[in-house]
Write a protein that holds these residues in place. Structure first.
Motif, mmCIF file in Angstrom:
data_model
loop_
_atom_site.group_PDB
_atom_site.id
_atom_site.type_symbol
_atom_site.label_atom_id
_atom_site.label_comp_id
_atom_site.label_asym_id
_atom_site.label_seq_id
_atom_site.Cartn_x
_atom_site.Cartn_y
_atom_site.Cartn_z
ATOM 1 N N PHE A 1 -28.474 -32.508 50.820
ATOM 2 C CA PHE A 1 -28.229 -33.975 51.030
ATOM 3 C C PHE A 1 -29.086 -35.082 50.683
ATOM 4 N N PRO A 2 -29.296 -35.435 49.729
ATOM 5 C CA PRO A 2 -30.180 -36.329 49.135
ATOM 6 C C PRO A 2 -30.334 -37.827 49.682
ATOM 7 N N GLY A 3 -29.013 -37.989 50.163
ATOM 8 C CA GLY A 3 -28.713 -39.391 50.663
ATOM 9 C C GLY A 3 -28.937 -39.569 52.272
ATOM 10 N N THR A 4 -29.168 -38.451 52.678
ATOM 11 C CA THR A 4 -29.488 -38.398 54.234
ATOM 12 C C THR A 4 -30.829 -38.432 54.632
ATOM 13 N N LEU A 5 -31.391 -39.148 55.683
ATOM 14 C CA LEU A 5 -32.511 -39.204 56.055
ATOM 15 C C LEU A 5 -32.836 -38.235 57.218
ATOM 16 N N LEU A 6 -33.596 -37.205 56.711
ATOM 17 C CA LEU A 6 -33.956 -36.026 57.602
ATOM 18 C C LEU A 6 -35.378 -36.001 58.100
ATOM 19 N N ARG A 7 -35.349 -35.834 59.461
ATOM 20 C CA ARG A 7 -36.580 -35.991 60.091
ATOM 21 C C ARG A 7 -36.510 -34.700 61.221
ATOM 22 N N PRO A 8 -37.951 -34.340 61.483
ATOM 23 C CA PRO A 8 -38.132 -33.349 62.526
ATOM 24 C C PRO A 8 -37.531 -33.692 63.670
ATOM 25 N N GLY A 9 -37.126 -32.875 64.546
ATOM 26 C CA GLY A 9 -36.603 -33.144 65.771
ATOM 27 C C GLY A 9 -37.522 -33.468 66.687
ATOM 28 N N SER A 10 -38.689 -33.340 66.549
ATOM 29 C CA SER A 10 -39.893 -33.629 67.424
ATOM 30 C C SER A 10 -39.949 -35.236 67.404
ATOM 31 N N ARG A 11 -39.746 -35.727 66.631
ATOM 32 C CA ARG A 11 -39.623 -37.308 66.404
ATOM 33 C C ARG A 11 -38.516 -37.965 66.954
ATOM 34 N N GLY A 12 -37.569 -37.208 67.602
ATOM 35 C CA GLY A 12 -36.319 -37.702 68.222
ATOM 36 C C GLY A 12 -36.569 -38.843 69.341
ATOM 37 N N SER A 13 -37.860 -38.801 70.009
ATOM 38 C CA SER A 13 -38.011 -39.595 71.123
ATOM 39 C C SER A 13 -38.104 -40.909 70.493
ATOM 40 N N GLU A 14 -38.172 -41.270 69.348
ATOM 41 C CA GLU A 14 -38.517 -42.466 68.739
ATOM 42 C C GLU A 14 -37.234 -43.414 68.942
ATOM 43 N N VAL B 1 -36.045 -36.064 76.851
ATOM 44 C CA VAL B 1 -35.690 -36.821 78.036
ATOM 45 C C VAL B 1 -35.495 -38.022 78.084
ATOM 46 N N THR B 2 -36.475 -38.966 77.323
ATOM 47 C CA THR B 2 -36.293 -40.542 77.490
ATOM 48 C C THR B 2 -35.140 -40.814 76.755
ATOM 49 N N LEU B 3 -34.728 -40.082 75.634
ATOM 50 C CA LEU B 3 -33.574 -40.623 74.911
ATOM 51 C C LEU B 3 -32.267 -40.244 75.962
ATOM 52 N N LEU B 4 -32.176 -39.484 76.568
ATOM 53 C CA LEU B 4 -30.992 -39.050 77.416
ATOM 54 C C LEU B 4 -31.017 -40.074 78.647
ATOM 55 N N GLU B 5 -32.120 -40.408 78.959
ATOM 56 C CA GLU B 5 -32.264 -41.420 80.003
ATOM 57 C C GLU B 5 -31.667 -42.884 79.511
ATOM 58 N N ALA B 6 -31.952 -42.996 78.207
ATOM 59 C CA ALA B 6 -31.431 -44.233 77.683
ATOM 60 C C ALA B 6 -29.984 -44.364 77.349
ATOM 61 N N VAL B 7 -29.482 -43.063 77.333
ATOM 62 C CA VAL B 7 -28.156 -42.905 77.089
ATOM 63 C C VAL B 7 -27.296 -43.168 78.386
ATOM 64 N N ALA B 8 -28.166 -42.456 79.487
ATOM 65 C CA ALA B 8 -27.477 -42.589 80.913
ATOM 66 C C ALA B 8 -27.467 -43.936 81.532
ATOM 67 N N GLY C 1 -34.267 -53.114 68.971
ATOM 68 C CA GLY C 1 -34.726 -53.341 67.650
ATOM 69 C C GLY C 1 -34.988 -52.014 67.197
ATOM 70 N N GLY C 2 -35.735 -51.924 66.222
ATOM 71 C CA GLY C 2 -36.233 -50.664 65.507
ATOM 72 C C GLY C 2 -35.317 -50.253 64.321
ATOM 73 N N ASP C 3 -35.707 -49.699 63.214
ATOM 74 C CA ASP C 3 -35.025 -49.727 61.996
ATOM 75 C C ASP C 3 -33.906 -48.777 62.346
ATOM 76 N N GLU C 4 -33.934 -47.746 63.161
ATOM 77 C CA GLU C 4 -32.969 -46.760 63.499
ATOM 78 C C GLU C 4 -31.553 -47.604 63.944
ATOM 79 N N TRP C 5 -31.905 -48.378 64.509
ATOM 80 C CA TRP C 5 -30.512 -49.228 65.150
ATOM 81 C C TRP C 5 -30.262 -50.467 64.340
ATOM 82 N N GLN C 6 -31.048 -50.837 63.431
ATOM 83 C CA GLN C 6 -30.536 -51.998 62.681
ATOM 84 C C GLN C 6 -30.219 -51.803 61.177
#
Length: 236
Positions: A207-220, A99-106, A225-230
């Protein structure tokens, strides 16, 4: 260079399969603008298509194509009421962790595209209801031979969209739950997986070159800022 988020719909943004709810609505044939006789006929046609699929007489693609035609006939002239009723039902199944991610998209703080095999007959408006301005879905009005937006077709549609937006060089973060999206996973640097958690180990091997994470962490994933964005390491 900010990342672009690519969102799958069924089983990812939604905890359910929208196709099933779409079919259920057709079988119930709640179309107040039509006569009872007409509603019954449409429900029987939808049921007949499902029966043909279960008997192995048609494949899933043909079933979906037939159901699109039935839906379009049933909803013609209802002012979008049937679509809105379906999307209101689907909206109740949005994963709370997104929900928080979708709000940021909106709000325009995150650039995102909803890429789904679901039909544009309802997925386009559902995307806008979710706050995602860009939706790639199975075309509403398509010839029988035109495939669904799935697998390599979905990957190619996403890459074409990114190029047209001038986003082709930006890091890609994919949210998905299904192996149908393996072609997309291959071209994304970060994947949030909403399928079975044990499947992450298999994906890590493939896919050894792909960073894989559980979906439950998607709200991060929230700017700024944050490494995901830079972190340019995530760029494909």
């Amino acid at each position: 260079m900010h990342s672009v988020v690519i969102l799958d719909l069924d089983g990812t943004v939604l905890s359910v399969n929208s196709f099933r709810l779409w079919v259920t609505q057709m079988l119930r044939a709640h179309y107040p603008h039509l006569s009872p006789h007409r509603r019954l006929g449409l429900a029987l046609r939808a049921g007949g298509a499902l029966a043909a699929r279960k008997a192995g007489l048609i494949d899933h693609e043909t079933l979906k194509w037939r159901l699109q035609g039935i839906w379009q006939q049933a909803t013609d002239g209802d002012g979008g009421a049937s679509m809105q009723a379906l999307n209101d039902r689907l909206y109740r199944h949005v994963r709370p962790e997104l929900v928080t991610l979708l709000e940021a998209v909106a709000d325009g703080r995150i650039d995102a595209v909803l890429a789904t095999a679901a039909v544009a007959d309802y997925a386009g408006d559902l995307g806008r209801q979710l706050g995602v301005p860009h939706v790639l879905a199975t075309p509403a009005h398509r010839a029988r031979h035109v495939p669904s937006n799935v697998g390599t077709h979905k990957r190619d549609a996403v890459l074409d969209f990114l190029t047209r937006r001038g986003w082709q060089h930006r890091p890609r973060i994919l949210f998905t739950d299904h192996e149908d999206d393996l072609p997309l996973i291959e071209v994304c640097g970060t994947v949030y997986w909403f399928g079975e958690e044990h499947e992450l180990f298999d994906l890590a091997g493939r896919f050894p070159g792909t960073l894989l994470r559980p979906g439950s962490r998607g709200s991060e994933i929230l700017p700024p800022g944050g490494d995901e964005w830079q972190d340019r390491r995530h760029q494909c």
